[in-house]
Design an enzyme around this catalytic site. Structure first.
Site, PDB file in Angstrom:
ATOM      1  CG  ASP A   1      -0.379  16.670  23.282  1.00 54.19           C
ATOM      2  OD1 ASP A   1      -1.588  16.946  23.142  1.00 54.19           O
ATOM      3  OD2 ASP A   1       0.046  15.915  24.160  1.00 54.19           O
TER       4      ASP A   1
ATOM      5  CE  LYS B   1      -1.456   4.614  -1.457  1.00 52.35           C
ATOM      6  NZ  LYS B   1      -2.037   4.421  -0.121  1.00 52.35           N
TER       7      LYS B   1
ATOM      8  CG  HIS C   1      -2.057   0.904   1.203  1.00 53.75           C
ATOM      9  ND1 HIS C   1      -2.222   1.920   2.125  1.00 53.75           N
ATOM     10  CD2 HIS C   1      -3.115   0.994   0.362  1.00 53.75           C
ATOM     11  CE1 HIS C   1      -3.327   2.588   1.868  1.00 53.75           C
ATOM     12  NE2 HIS C   1      -3.891   2.050   0.802  1.00 53.75           N
TER      13      HIS C   1
ATOM     14  CE  LYS D   1      -4.129   7.007   2.636  1.00 53.56           C
ATOM     15  NZ  LYS D   1      -5.336   6.286   2.780  1.00 53.56           N
TER      16      LYS D   1
ATOM     17  CG  ASP E   1      17.019  12.857 -11.747  1.00 54.88           C
ATOM     18  OD1 ASP E   1      16.892  11.851 -12.474  1.00 54.88           O
ATOM     19  OD2 ASP E   1      16.890  14.025 -12.165  1.00 54.88           O
TER      20      ASP E   1
ATOM     21  CG  HIS F   1      -7.860   8.423   0.252  1.00 54.57           C
ATOM     22  ND1 HIS F   1      -6.550   8.308  -0.182  1.00 54.57           N
ATOM     23  CD2 HIS F   1      -8.333   7.152   0.342  1.00 54.57           C
ATOM     24  CE1 HIS F   1      -6.255   7.037  -0.357  1.00 54.57           C
ATOM     25  NE2 HIS F   1      -7.311   6.305  -0.038  1.00 54.57           N
TER      26      HIS F   1
END
Length: 397
Positions: free
Chosen positions: A322, A146, A144, A317, A151, A315
């Protein structure tokens, strides 16, 4: 008798699937431990819209001189995906070395798209192909992450995949809120290292070149990566939630916590910590929203604020605590990300980036509806049926 034998057969099949999953998970976690990369100091850019992310990514790819390494969970050959394929083919024609790694089950790239890449001598591979002896577990164990590295100097990590919906073009989902990070300088070598590990784990020969790991300048913004294989992230979140004193912000498209994380959140609320959880009103997968209701119901009794995002699909995450602990990455706040998937997250220590994440979340909360216990109690009979079904498959959600 026919019905009796049919029930027995169904129960045996379910038992086989269950044993396959449990044994496969145990075997996998024996061999794979979380990788905690060292603290780095680089330059971070926080990207929270599809247009900003893809414009920036495409510009960096256009400027590539030596290599482009891409790993996505989803890569559709739609309008956006075709543009990226066109760009990769163009760069390959210029002599840039390109590797594309996609999740076997999640990717969604059609034969035409794959053939165009291969015809251009782009190295292409699938991660996490289902395999024996634990076929059911490996079917569910997805990569999962990404990751994009250009370079060896510019890196990306976050929630966006490649598909028109990530630009808000899905009429059912509308605007797509997601978080992605762009890195320059120190730290990009860790994204490169992880990509090459995943490339090799997918069955490719080990590969390396001096250009993959150029000399990188030290920046001013501290952070570090944690790469997990179904274990390690839950313990990290548990530790910091237990330390929370003022507030906890959780952002996720799916909310299916483990029992230990649910208890930690309830305990934090009891000691006066403000807890805000932002989730999508709309859903892009069956059962995931219904699976969250029992957890939300308990948290509402402890004065936790739960928001349903109204501007489109949420979507993003993130876990923010604090003003000192900030996690942005690929993992959702659910059992699949904690127990099964291969994920990679960034633990951000830089106050300026933490402020940007906090401001974005607080703005999105204002564009959301506060979930009430009364409204939750009024859910329909059909929703309650789906909720019961969701509990059966909850470990896979």
């Amino acid at each position: 008798m026919f019905v009796f034998y049919l029930v027995i057969i169904v129960l045996l099949i379910i038992l086989c699937f269950r044993l396959d999953f449990l044994l496969g998970e145990k075997n996998y976690q024996k061999k794979n431990q979380p990788a905690v990369y060292p603290t780095r100091h680089g330059q971070l850019d926080f990207l929270d819209t599809g247009k900003t992310f893809f414009d920036t990514l495409f510009n960096d790819i256009r400027a590539a001189k030596t290599s482009i390494h891409i790993l996505f969970f989803i890569f559709r050959n739609d309008s956006l995906g075709s543009q990226l394929i066109d760009l990769l083919v163009e760069k390959a024609d210029e002599g840039v070395e390109i590797k594309v790694l996609l999740d076997r089950v999640g990717a969604g790239l059609d034969k035409k798209g794959k053939q165009r890449l291969r015809d251009a001598n782009v190295s292409f591979a699938y991660a996490k192909s289902p395999s024996f002896p634990y076929l059911f577990f490996t079917f569910n164990q997805r990569n999962h992450r990404k990751i994009t590295v250009v370079d060896g100097k510019i890196g990306y990590l976050g929630g966006f995949n490649v598909g028109d919906e990530y630009l808000g073009r899905d009429p059912k989902l509308g605007l797509w809120r997601d978080f992605h990070l762009r890195f320059e300088g120190e730290g990009v070598q860790d994204l490169q290292t992880q990509f090459l590990r995943d490339w090799e784990e997918a069955g490719n020969l080990p590969t390396s070149a001096d250009s993959y790991f150029p000399s990188l300048e030290e920046g001013t913004q501290p952070f570090h990566f944690i790469s997990t294989e179904g274990e390690g992230l839950e313990a990290l979140f548990f530790e910091h939630i237990n330390k929370a004193q003022t507030y906890i912000y959780i952002a996720s498209p799916y909310f299916i916590p483990s029992s230990s994380l649910q208890r930690a959140l309830c305990d934090a609320a009891k000691r006066g910590v403000e807890i805000c959880i932002i989730l999508p009103e709309k859903k892009d997968h069956p059962f995931v929203k219904e699976a969250s209701f029992k957890y939300i119901e308990e948290l509402l009794k402890h004065d936790v604020k739960v928001f349903h995002f109204q501007q489109g699909f949420f979507h993003a995450k993130a876990l923010l605590i604090d003003d000192t602990f900030c996690d942005v990455g690929t993992a959702n706040f659910d059992r699949r990300s904690f127990d099964i998937n291969s994920e990679m997250n960034t633990i951000i220590s830089d106050s300026s980036v933490i402020t940007l994440v906090k401001q974005r979340l607080e703005t999105d909360m204002k564009q959301s509806t506060l979930v009430s216990d009364r409204a939750l109690q009024k859910r329909s009979f059909s929703v309650k049926i789906r909720e019961k079904l969701a509990r059966i498959v909850e470990p896979l959600l």
